[in-house]
Design a protein around this motif. Structure first.
Motif, short mmCIF file in Angstrom:
data_model
loop_
_atom_site.label_atom_id
_atom_site.label_comp_id
_atom_site.label_asym_id
_atom_site.label_seq_id
_atom_site.Cartn_x
_atom_site.Cartn_y
_atom_site.Cartn_z
N GLU A 57 0.84 -1.19 0.00
CA GLU A 57 0.00 0.00 0.00
C GLU A 57 0.87 1.24 0.00
O GLU A 57 1.84 1.32 0.75
CB GLU A 57 -0.88 0.01 1.25
N CYS A 58 0.52 2.19 -0.84
CA CYS A 58 1.21 3.48 -0.85
C CYS A 58 1.07 4.11 0.54
O CYS A 58 -0.04 4.20 1.09
CB CYS A 58 0.58 4.39 -1.90
N ALA A 59 2.19 4.53 1.10
CA ALA A 59 2.17 5.07 2.46
C ALA A 59 1.40 6.37 2.53
O ALA A 59 0.94 6.77 3.60
CB ALA A 59 3.60 5.29 2.95
N ARG A 60 1.22 7.05 1.40
CA ARG A 60 0.52 8.33 1.42
C ARG A 60 -0.98 8.17 1.18
O ARG A 60 -1.78 8.69 1.93
CB ARG A 60 1.13 9.27 0.37
N CYS A 61 -1.35 7.41 0.11
CA CYS A 61 -2.76 7.42 -0.30
C CYS A 61 -3.46 6.06 -0.15
O CYS A 61 -4.68 5.99 -0.29
CB CYS A 61 -2.88 7.89 -1.75
N GLY A 62 -2.72 5.00 0.09
CA GLY A 62 -3.36 3.69 0.25
C GLY A 62 -3.57 2.93 -1.05
O GLY A 62 -4.05 1.80 -1.05
N ASN A 63 -3.19 3.52 -2.19
CA ASN A 63 -3.24 2.83 -3.48
C ASN A 63 -2.27 1.64 -3.44
O ASN A 63 -1.35 1.59 -2.64
CB ASN A 63 -2.81 3.81 -4.58
N ILE A 64 -2.51 0.67 -4.31
CA ILE A 64 -1.61 -0.48 -4.41
C ILE A 64 -0.49 -0.13 -5.38
O ILE A 64 -0.74 0.38 -6.48
CB ILE A 64 -2.38 -1.72 -4.93
N ILE A 69 5.89 4.93 -2.21
CA ILE A 69 4.90 5.95 -2.60
C ILE A 69 4.49 5.63 -4.04
O ILE A 69 5.34 5.41 -4.90
CB ILE A 69 5.51 7.37 -2.52
N CYS A 70 3.17 5.58 -4.30
CA CYS A 70 2.69 5.08 -5.60
C CYS A 70 2.95 6.06 -6.74
O CYS A 70 3.29 7.22 -6.52
CB CYS A 70 1.20 4.75 -5.52
N GLU A 71 2.77 5.58 -7.97
CA GLU A 71 3.08 6.39 -9.15
C GLU A 71 2.16 7.60 -9.29
O GLU A 71 2.56 8.62 -9.83
CB GLU A 71 3.07 5.53 -10.43
N ILE A 72 0.93 7.51 -8.77
CA ILE A 72 0.02 8.66 -8.86
C ILE A 72 0.49 9.76 -7.90
O ILE A 72 0.58 10.93 -8.27
CB ILE A 72 -1.43 8.24 -8.58
N CYS A 73 0.83 9.37 -6.67
CA CYS A 73 1.34 10.35 -5.71
C CYS A 73 2.65 10.98 -6.19
O CYS A 73 2.92 12.15 -5.92
CB CYS A 73 1.56 9.70 -4.34
N GLU A 74 3.46 10.19 -6.90
CA GLU A 74 4.77 10.69 -7.35
C GLU A 74 4.70 11.45 -8.66
O GLU A 74 5.66 12.10 -9.05
CB GLU A 74 5.75 9.51 -7.54
ZN LIG Z 1 -0.18 7.01 -3.46
#
Ligand SMILES: [Zn+2]
Ligand SMILES: [Zn+2]
Lengths: 199, 199
Positions: A57-64, A69-74
């Protein structure tokens, strides 16, 4: 008797634990896999092992994702001022298929439920409140399912965000009563996003 | 963008190739797997890789096994004079769930079909005729589906076995018209086997 059948039985039992597959369809699936063991079964086992090893899970948003940190957050091209709140990752994927939202997400991981004793701390609601402050968010879009639990959760979040200088909106037009986001076509999601209204 | 989402997309695409799973249920299954990656996804990937590596068709009967000759063919407690002919391994498993047949099997791998240009040589029919002679078989039980193709195939085999000193029978009572073996309950299969009649 060799152990061969046992291994196959064990595989069927594991497959039957997937949502949407019962014992019977699990048997069919395993036979299909065995008949295509080079083209399908081998690659599937490998892909599954790879994702099992790397997904988190992305530590920021919970996305897989496979990164902390996921690609959307980055992604620097995503709008930083907007957060879209969804119940689970399936709903995040449904929003992304709509190609209408260019901000970031926050996956709650469920909905509030008095019956199941799920409170705000059991979801990512405290994290959301922190993000709104820390990331200078100007709009939170509540894209929760049009179910009783989804709307209860939406109201709870809207109240918690009151007086924090953030606009709270919700998906409106197009989401049918009792409907779940992940079942909607892309066009409906796009329309619902465009016609979002103050909550 | 990291490659994380691509790996997950690739896994979903492979899962969607399983019978009974579409793109949508494949996504749900993958999310479920990711949420249970230690308890379910890892063990499933491992079991699948193991079976992909070891499963093969029994050289004698066409059953799926991990040995060159399957456990049923190798089992000294199974009657040697009877062969039950089925269309596919799913039907063999259905017969075994009935616990009524104590002989051996012969998996055809399909049915004759003029439309799809499937002739006797495309199935294990020549192998069956060889086995009947080589293994001193006294009874061949045709347990083919009650479909047009199944019954056409049954008639073809019965004719090919004429004059070879072997009794040819077929499952009778209990198999509904148009029905498929793998959909029947165990009791129906037992009754149909007990009431088998000369073909
Ligand atoms: Zn994320
Ligand atoms: Zn065998």
């Amino acid at each position: 008797m060799t152990g061969g059948r046992d291994e196959i039985e064990a595989l069927i039992a594991l497959m039957a634990r997937l949502p949407g597959l019962g014992p019977r369809s699990a048997r069919r699936a395993v036979l299909h896999l065995i008949s295509k063991r080079t083209q399908l079964m081998g690659p599937l086992a490998e892909a599954m092992a790879g994702v099992a090893r790397t997904a988190r899970e992305c530590a920021r948003c919970g996305n897989i994702s496979t990164a902390p940190i996921c690609e959307i957050c980055e992604d620097p091209k995503r709008a930083t001022g907007e957060i879209c709140v969804i119940e689970d990752v399936a709903d995040l994927w449904a929003m992304e298929r709509g190609h209408a939202f260019k901000g970031r997400y926050h996956v709650l991981g469920g909905t509030l439920s008095a019956l199941d004793a799920i409170g705000p701390e059991d979801l990512r609601i405290p994290d959301l409140l922190e993000r709104v402050a820390a990331e200078g968010i100007s709009e939170v879009i509540l894209a929760l399912n049009a179910t009783v639990e989804g709307q209860t959760t939406a109201h709870y979040i809207a109240e918690a965000l009151e007086g924090r200088g953030v606009t709270v909106t919700s998906l409106a037009q197009g989401v049918p009563i009792g409907g779940e986001l992940d079942y909607l076509d892309d066009g409906t999601i796009q329309a619902a996003l465009r016609a979002r209204k103050a909550f």
